[in-house]
Design a protein around this motif. Structure first.
Motif, PDB file in Angstrom:
ATOM      1  N   SER A   1      -2.198   0.963  -6.021  1.00  0.00           N
ATOM      2  CA  SER A   1      -2.596   2.203  -6.685  1.00  0.00           C
ATOM      3  C   SER A   1      -1.817   2.472  -7.958  1.00  0.00           C
ATOM      4  N   VAL A   2      -0.917   1.539  -8.349  1.00  0.00           N
ATOM      5  CA  VAL A   2      -0.078   1.771  -9.532  1.00  0.00           C
ATOM      6  C   VAL A   2      -0.188   0.615 -10.522  1.00  0.00           C
TER       7      VAL A   2
ATOM      8  N   LYS B   1      -4.013   9.123  -9.279  1.00  0.00           N
ATOM      9  CA  LYS B   1      -4.858   8.029  -8.783  1.00  0.00           C
ATOM     10  C   LYS B   1      -5.869   7.533  -9.806  1.00  0.00           C
ATOM     11  N   ASP B   2      -6.518   8.458 -10.539  1.00  0.00           N
ATOM     12  CA  ASP B   2      -7.557   8.011 -11.460  1.00  0.00           C
ATOM     13  C   ASP B   2      -6.998   7.272 -12.668  1.00  0.00           C
TER      14      ASP B   2
ATOM     15  N   ASP C   1      -0.853   4.551   0.325  1.00  0.00           N
ATOM     16  CA  ASP C   1      -1.576   5.445   1.215  1.00  0.00           C
ATOM     17  C   ASP C   1      -2.808   4.724   1.729  1.00  0.00           C
TER      18      ASP C   1
ATOM     19  N   ASN D   1       4.833  11.187  -8.203  1.00  0.00           N
ATOM     20  CA  ASN D   1       3.466  11.684  -8.240  1.00  0.00           C
ATOM     21  C   ASN D   1       2.549  10.550  -8.680  1.00  0.00           C
ATOM     22  N   ILE D   2       1.592  10.183  -7.839  1.00  0.00           N
ATOM     23  CA  ILE D   2       0.640   9.122  -8.168  1.00  0.00           C
ATOM     24  C   ILE D   2      -0.651   9.765  -8.684  1.00  0.00           C
TER      25      ILE D   2
ATOM     26  N   SER E   1       0.817  -1.197   0.000  1.00  0.00           N
ATOM     27  CA  SER E   1       0.000   0.000   0.000  1.00  0.00           C
ATOM     28  C   SER E   1       0.854   1.252   0.000  1.00  0.00           C
TER      29      SER E   1
ATOM     30  N   LYS F   1      -4.033   5.416 -12.184  1.00  0.00           N
ATOM     31  CA  LYS F   1      -3.130   4.433 -11.579  1.00  0.00           C
ATOM     32  C   LYS F   1      -1.735   4.552 -12.192  1.00  0.00           C
TER      33      LYS F   1
END
Length: 348
Positions: A163-164, A126-127, A36, A123-124, A34, A129
Protein backbone atom coordinates in the motif's frame (compact mmCIF):
# COMPACT_ATOMS: atom_id res chain seq x y z
CA UNK A 1 10.71 9.88 -11.29
CA UNK A 2 11.48 13.37 -12.49
CA UNK A 3 15.14 13.66 -13.57
CA UNK A 4 15.78 16.78 -11.51
CA UNK A 5 14.75 15.02 -8.30
CA UNK A 6 17.28 12.24 -8.92
CA UNK A 7 19.98 14.81 -9.70
CA UNK A 8 19.23 16.80 -6.55
CA UNK A 9 19.35 13.74 -4.31
CA UNK A 10 22.63 12.65 -5.89
CA UNK A 11 24.13 16.12 -5.69
CA UNK A 12 23.37 16.39 -2.00
CA UNK A 13 24.82 12.92 -1.46
CA UNK A 14 28.07 14.05 -3.07
CA UNK A 15 28.22 17.11 -0.85
CA UNK A 16 27.62 15.05 2.28
CA UNK A 17 30.33 12.58 1.26
CA UNK A 18 32.80 15.43 0.84
CA UNK A 19 31.84 16.90 4.20
CA UNK A 20 32.24 13.58 5.99
CA UNK A 21 35.22 12.08 4.18
CA UNK A 22 37.46 13.11 7.00
CA UNK A 23 35.11 11.86 9.73
CA UNK A 24 36.02 9.31 12.02
CA UNK A 25 13.06 -17.56 -2.21
CA UNK A 26 10.45 -17.72 -3.95
CA UNK A 27 6.73 -17.60 -3.92
CA UNK A 28 5.63 -14.13 -2.90
CA UNK A 29 6.98 -10.77 -3.91
CA UNK A 30 8.76 -8.82 -1.18
CA UNK A 31 6.18 -6.07 -1.70
CA UNK A 32 3.59 -8.55 -0.47
CA UNK A 33 4.23 -7.39 3.08
CA UNK A 34 0.86 -6.16 4.19
CA UNK A 35 -0.28 -3.28 6.39
CA UNK A 36 -4.00 -3.98 6.48
CA UNK A 37 -4.42 -6.83 7.22
CA UNK A 38 -1.06 -7.70 8.81
CA UNK A 39 1.14 -10.40 7.27
CA UNK A 40 0.53 -13.97 8.35
CA UNK A 41 4.02 -15.42 8.05
CA UNK A 42 7.30 -15.61 6.22
CA UNK A 43 7.76 -16.78 2.69
CA UNK A 44 10.93 -18.35 1.37
CA UNK A 45 14.02 -16.38 2.21
CA UNK A 46 17.22 -15.38 0.52
CA UNK A 47 19.50 -15.54 3.54
CA UNK A 48 19.08 -16.63 7.13
CA UNK A 49 20.55 -15.75 10.51
CA UNK A 50 19.74 -16.94 13.97
CA UNK A 51 17.98 -14.44 16.18
CA UNK A 52 19.74 -13.27 19.32
CA UNK A 53 18.18 -14.93 22.34
CA UNK A 54 15.62 -12.88 24.18
CA UNK A 55 11.97 -12.86 25.15
CA UNK A 56 9.82 -14.85 22.76
CA UNK A 57 7.48 -12.88 20.53
CA UNK A 58 3.87 -13.88 20.96
CA UNK A 59 1.96 -14.36 17.71
CA UNK A 60 4.94 -13.34 15.53
CA UNK A 61 4.72 -11.87 12.06
CA UNK A 62 7.66 -11.61 9.65
CA UNK A 63 8.59 -8.29 8.04
CA UNK A 64 11.63 -6.88 6.26
CA UNK A 65 13.39 -3.84 7.68
CA UNK A 66 16.65 -2.19 6.64
CA UNK A 67 19.67 -1.74 8.91
CA UNK A 68 23.35 -0.78 8.61
CA UNK A 69 25.95 -3.56 8.39
CA UNK A 70 29.60 -3.50 9.45
CA UNK A 71 30.67 -2.10 6.06
CA UNK A 72 28.18 0.74 6.26
CA UNK A 73 25.75 -0.72 3.71
CA UNK A 74 22.02 -0.54 4.24
CA UNK A 75 20.74 -4.11 3.92
CA UNK A 76 17.40 -5.86 4.37
CA UNK A 77 16.80 -8.10 7.37
CA UNK A 78 13.72 -10.25 7.85
CA UNK A 79 12.75 -9.94 11.51
CA UNK A 80 9.74 -10.95 13.56
CA UNK A 81 7.38 -8.57 15.30
CA UNK A 82 4.11 -9.13 17.09
CA UNK A 83 1.27 -9.29 14.59
CA UNK A 84 -0.57 -5.97 14.52
CA UNK A 85 -2.66 -3.75 12.28
CA UNK A 86 0.10 -1.17 12.91
CA UNK A 87 2.80 -3.38 11.42
CA UNK A 88 4.38 -0.49 9.47
CA UNK A 89 4.75 1.47 12.70
CA UNK A 90 6.28 -1.56 14.38
CA UNK A 91 8.71 -1.91 11.48
CA UNK A 92 10.01 1.64 11.98
CA UNK A 93 10.13 1.20 15.75
CA UNK A 94 12.33 -1.86 15.18
CA UNK A 95 14.78 0.38 13.31
CA UNK A 96 15.35 2.68 16.31
CA UNK A 97 18.69 2.30 18.06
CA UNK A 98 18.10 0.58 21.40
CA UNK A 99 14.73 -0.95 20.49
CA UNK A 100 13.88 -4.42 21.75
CA UNK A 101 13.55 -5.76 18.20
CA UNK A 102 17.07 -4.59 17.38
CA UNK A 103 18.32 -7.56 19.40
CA UNK A 104 17.22 -9.77 16.51
CA UNK A 105 19.67 -8.17 14.08
CA UNK A 106 22.66 -10.27 12.96
CA UNK A 107 26.05 -9.59 14.55
CA UNK A 108 27.50 -6.35 13.19
CA UNK A 109 24.16 -4.85 12.13
CA UNK A 110 22.97 -1.66 13.80
CA UNK A 111 19.64 0.20 13.70
CA UNK A 112 19.82 3.42 11.69
CA UNK A 113 17.22 5.65 13.39
CA UNK A 114 18.49 7.77 16.29
CA UNK A 115 18.20 6.41 19.81
CA UNK A 116 15.24 7.79 21.73
CA UNK A 117 13.17 8.43 18.60
CA UNK A 118 9.45 7.78 18.91
CA UNK A 119 7.29 6.96 15.92
CA UNK A 120 4.37 9.21 16.81
CA UNK A 121 2.20 7.99 13.96
CA UNK A 122 1.91 6.79 10.37
CA UNK A 123 -0.90 7.91 8.10
CA UNK A 124 -1.39 5.87 4.91
CA UNK A 125 -3.12 7.88 2.19
CA UNK A 126 -4.42 4.88 0.27
CA UNK A 127 -5.40 6.55 -3.00
CA UNK A 128 -1.90 8.09 -3.26
CA UNK A 129 -0.03 5.09 -1.82
CA UNK A 130 1.65 7.65 0.41
CA UNK A 131 2.93 7.02 3.95
CA UNK A 132 3.20 10.14 6.11
CA UNK A 133 5.44 9.40 9.08
CA UNK A 134 5.65 11.59 12.17
CA UNK A 135 8.77 11.22 14.33
CA UNK A 136 9.69 12.81 17.64
CA UNK A 137 12.38 15.48 17.86
CA UNK A 138 15.06 12.88 18.65
CA UNK A 139 14.91 11.77 15.01
CA UNK A 140 16.96 14.82 13.99
CA UNK A 141 19.89 13.89 16.25
CA UNK A 142 22.10 11.84 13.91
CA UNK A 143 25.54 11.91 12.30
CA UNK A 144 25.53 13.72 8.96
CA UNK A 145 27.30 10.82 7.22
CA UNK A 146 24.26 8.66 7.99
CA UNK A 147 21.73 11.08 6.53
CA UNK A 148 21.23 9.37 3.20
CA UNK A 149 21.38 5.92 4.83
CA UNK A 150 18.52 6.91 7.15
CA UNK A 151 16.38 8.02 4.22
CA UNK A 152 17.20 4.86 2.26
CA UNK A 153 16.36 2.56 5.18
CA UNK A 154 13.04 4.25 5.96
CA UNK A 155 11.99 4.50 2.32
CA UNK A 156 12.88 0.93 1.39
CA UNK A 157 11.28 -0.48 4.54
CA UNK A 158 7.95 1.27 4.04
CA UNK A 159 7.77 0.73 0.28
CA UNK A 160 8.12 -2.97 1.00
CA UNK A 161 4.40 -2.85 1.87
CA UNK A 162 1.99 -3.05 -1.09
CA UNK A 163 0.00 0.00 0.00
CA UNK A 164 3.05 2.31 0.01
CA UNK A 165 5.02 3.72 -2.91
CA UNK A 166 5.91 7.15 -1.51
CA UNK A 167 7.04 8.44 1.88
CA UNK A 168 6.84 11.86 3.54
CA UNK A 169 8.56 12.69 6.83
CA UNK A 170 7.40 14.91 9.67
CA UNK A 171 8.92 15.81 13.01
CA UNK A 172 6.57 16.74 15.84
CA UNK A 173 3.77 17.18 13.34
CA UNK A 174 5.66 19.54 11.02
CA UNK A 175 6.68 18.47 7.50
CA UNK A 176 10.43 18.24 6.89
CA UNK A 177 11.41 20.23 3.80
CA UNK A 178 15.00 19.06 4.08
CA UNK A 179 17.04 16.88 6.39
CA UNK A 180 18.43 18.96 9.25
CA UNK A 181 22.09 17.90 9.17
CA UNK A 182 23.07 17.57 5.50
CA UNK A 183 20.21 19.38 3.78
CA UNK A 184 18.90 16.54 1.61
CA UNK A 185 15.75 17.99 -0.03
CA UNK A 186 12.45 16.50 1.11
CA UNK A 187 10.01 18.85 -0.61
CA UNK A 188 8.70 15.90 -2.64
CA UNK A 189 7.89 12.37 -1.43
CA UNK A 190 10.68 9.80 -1.29
CA UNK A 191 10.43 6.65 -3.42
CA UNK A 192 12.72 3.73 -4.23
CA UNK A 193 14.00 5.85 -7.10
CA UNK A 194 16.17 7.41 -4.38
CA UNK A 195 18.34 4.33 -4.76
CA UNK A 196 20.24 2.49 -2.05
CA UNK A 197 23.96 2.19 -1.36
CA UNK A 198 24.57 4.46 -4.35
CA UNK A 199 27.63 3.72 -6.47
CA UNK A 200 29.00 5.58 -9.50
CA UNK A 201 31.76 3.79 -11.41
CA UNK A 202 34.56 5.84 -12.87
CA UNK A 203 33.73 7.22 -16.30
CA UNK A 204 29.97 7.31 -15.77
CA UNK A 205 28.35 10.76 -15.59
CA UNK A 206 25.17 11.25 -13.57
CA UNK A 207 23.50 13.21 -16.37
CA UNK A 208 24.15 10.45 -18.90
CA UNK A 209 23.40 7.43 -16.74
CA UNK A 210 20.71 4.97 -15.73
CA UNK A 211 20.44 3.62 -12.17
CA UNK A 212 20.13 -0.14 -11.72
CA UNK A 213 19.85 -1.91 -8.38
CA UNK A 214 21.63 -5.26 -8.10
CA UNK A 215 22.14 -7.64 -5.19
CA UNK A 216 25.56 -8.85 -4.06
CA UNK A 217 26.68 -10.79 -0.97
CA UNK A 218 27.85 -9.45 2.35
CA UNK A 219 29.20 -11.49 5.25
CA UNK A 220 29.54 -10.70 8.94
CA UNK A 221 32.04 -12.00 11.50
CA UNK A 222 29.76 -14.96 12.27
CA UNK A 223 30.10 -16.08 8.64
CA UNK A 224 26.46 -15.16 8.06
CA UNK A 225 25.98 -14.34 4.36
CA UNK A 226 23.27 -11.92 3.28
CA UNK A 227 22.14 -10.03 0.20
CA UNK A 228 22.95 -6.33 -0.15
CA UNK A 229 21.23 -4.10 -2.74
CA UNK A 230 23.51 -1.63 -4.55
CA UNK A 231 22.20 1.07 -6.87
CA UNK A 232 24.87 1.45 -9.52
CA UNK A 233 24.93 4.17 -12.15
CA UNK A 234 25.57 2.75 -15.63
CA UNK A 235 25.80 4.38 -19.02
CA UNK A 236 22.34 5.39 -20.18
CA UNK A 237 20.31 2.49 -21.55
CA UNK A 238 16.72 1.61 -22.36
CA UNK A 239 17.33 -2.09 -21.68
CA UNK A 240 17.45 -2.03 -17.89
CA UNK A 241 16.99 -5.79 -17.49
CA UNK A 242 20.04 -6.48 -19.64
CA UNK A 243 22.06 -3.88 -17.72
CA UNK A 244 21.07 -5.58 -14.45
CA UNK A 245 22.47 -8.96 -15.54
CA UNK A 246 25.58 -7.35 -16.98
CA UNK A 247 26.29 -5.64 -13.66
CA UNK A 248 25.71 -8.86 -11.72
CA UNK A 249 28.33 -10.47 -13.96
CA UNK A 250 30.72 -7.53 -13.50
CA UNK A 251 30.33 -8.02 -9.75
CA UNK A 252 30.80 -5.68 -6.81
CA UNK A 253 33.62 -3.35 -5.88
CA UNK A 254 35.31 -5.88 -3.62
CA UNK A 255 37.28 -3.16 -1.84
CA UNK A 256 33.98 -2.25 -0.20
CA UNK A 257 33.51 -5.66 1.40
CA UNK A 258 30.96 -7.30 -0.90
CA UNK A 259 31.33 -10.58 -2.77
CA UNK A 260 30.23 -11.57 -6.27
CA UNK A 261 27.26 -13.90 -6.75
CA UNK A 262 27.80 -15.09 -10.33
CA UNK A 263 30.04 -17.93 -11.46
CA UNK A 264 33.29 -16.56 -12.96
CA UNK A 265 32.91 -16.42 -16.73
CA UNK A 266 29.09 -16.40 -16.65
CA UNK A 267 27.62 -15.21 -19.95
CA UNK A 268 24.24 -13.71 -20.79
CA UNK A 269 22.87 -15.04 -24.09
CA UNK A 270 19.45 -13.44 -24.25
CA UNK A 271 16.91 -11.59 -22.12
CA UNK A 272 13.35 -10.70 -22.96
CA UNK A 273 10.29 -9.34 -21.20
CA UNK A 274 6.68 -10.27 -21.88
CA UNK A 275 3.97 -8.79 -19.66
CA UNK A 276 4.85 -9.78 -16.08
CA UNK A 277 7.58 -12.29 -16.98
CA UNK A 278 11.28 -11.82 -17.71
CA UNK A 279 13.12 -14.72 -19.32
CA UNK A 280 16.90 -14.71 -18.98
CA UNK A 281 19.06 -17.21 -20.84
CA UNK A 282 22.65 -17.94 -19.80
CA UNK A 283 25.35 -20.02 -21.38
CA UNK A 284 26.48 -23.19 -19.57
CA UNK A 285 29.27 -21.13 -17.99
CA UNK A 286 26.77 -20.01 -15.34
CA UNK A 287 26.91 -23.56 -13.97
CA UNK A 288 29.49 -24.93 -11.59
CA UNK A 289 31.58 -28.09 -12.05
CA UNK A 290 28.60 -30.14 -10.79
CA UNK A 291 26.46 -28.71 -13.62
CA UNK A 292 24.36 -26.85 -11.08
CA UNK A 293 24.00 -23.10 -10.74
CA UNK A 294 25.11 -21.45 -7.49
CA UNK A 295 21.99 -20.79 -5.40
CA UNK A 296 23.21 -17.30 -4.50
CA UNK A 297 23.56 -16.42 -8.18
CA UNK A 298 20.01 -17.35 -9.16
CA UNK A 299 18.55 -15.79 -6.02
CA UNK A 300 20.37 -12.56 -6.85
CA UNK A 301 19.15 -12.67 -10.45
CA UNK A 302 15.52 -12.91 -9.28
CA UNK A 303 15.94 -10.21 -6.63
CA UNK A 304 17.70 -7.84 -9.02
CA UNK A 305 15.39 -8.27 -12.00
CA UNK A 306 12.18 -7.93 -10.00
CA UNK A 307 13.61 -4.85 -8.29
CA UNK A 308 14.16 -3.03 -11.59
CA UNK A 309 11.66 -4.47 -14.04
CA UNK A 310 8.52 -2.51 -13.19
CA UNK A 311 5.53 -4.72 -13.96
CA UNK A 312 7.57 -7.91 -14.19
CA UNK A 313 6.97 -10.05 -11.11
CA UNK A 314 8.32 -13.41 -12.29
CA UNK A 315 11.63 -14.62 -13.71
CA UNK A 316 12.28 -17.67 -15.89
CA UNK A 317 15.91 -18.75 -15.91
CA UNK A 318 17.22 -20.96 -18.70
CA UNK A 319 20.62 -22.29 -19.78
CA UNK A 320 21.14 -22.57 -23.53
CA UNK A 321 17.39 -22.23 -23.89
CA UNK A 322 16.61 -25.13 -21.56
CA UNK A 323 14.60 -24.54 -18.37
CA UNK A 324 15.95 -27.62 -16.60
CA UNK A 325 18.09 -25.63 -14.16
CA UNK A 326 18.92 -26.82 -10.65
CA UNK A 327 20.84 -24.91 -7.98
CA UNK A 328 23.62 -26.04 -5.68
CA UNK A 329 20.90 -26.35 -3.01
CA UNK A 330 18.90 -28.68 -5.28
CA UNK A 331 16.17 -26.14 -5.92
CA UNK A 332 14.53 -26.44 -9.32
CA UNK A 333 14.17 -23.39 -11.56
CA UNK A 334 12.24 -25.26 -14.27
CA UNK A 335 9.30 -22.88 -13.76
CA UNK A 336 9.13 -19.08 -13.35
CA UNK A 337 9.83 -17.86 -9.83
CA UNK A 338 8.78 -14.72 -7.99
CA UNK A 339 10.45 -12.45 -5.48
CA UNK A 340 10.62 -13.76 -1.89
CA UNK A 341 8.30 -12.31 0.74
CA UNK A 342 11.26 -11.57 3.04
CA UNK A 343 14.98 -11.16 2.38
CA UNK A 344 17.73 -12.31 4.74
CA UNK A 345 15.15 -13.83 7.08
CA UNK A 346 16.16 -14.38 10.69
CA UNK A 347 15.37 -17.72 12.32
CA UNK A 348 13.76 -17.68 15.72
Amino acid sequence: MKPYRWTRWVAVTGIVMLLTSGCSILEKKEHSQSIDPPPTGAGANAGEAKAVSGSMIQNPSSITIYAKDTNGFIAPVGINVEKSVEVAKKALESMVDGSASAKQLPVGFTPIISKGTTVKGINIVKDQKLAIVDFSKAFTDYNVQDERKILEAITWTLTGFPSVEKVQLRVEGKALKEMPQGGTPLDEPLTRALGINLEKPEGVEYGQSTPVTVYFLGQNHDNYKYYVPVTRMVKRTDNVAKAVIEQLIVGPDQKKGLAAVMTPGAELKKIQKAENLITVDFSEKVLGPDKKAPAEALNAVVLSLTENAGSATKVQITVNGEAKVTTSENQSYSKPVSRPSNINQIKL
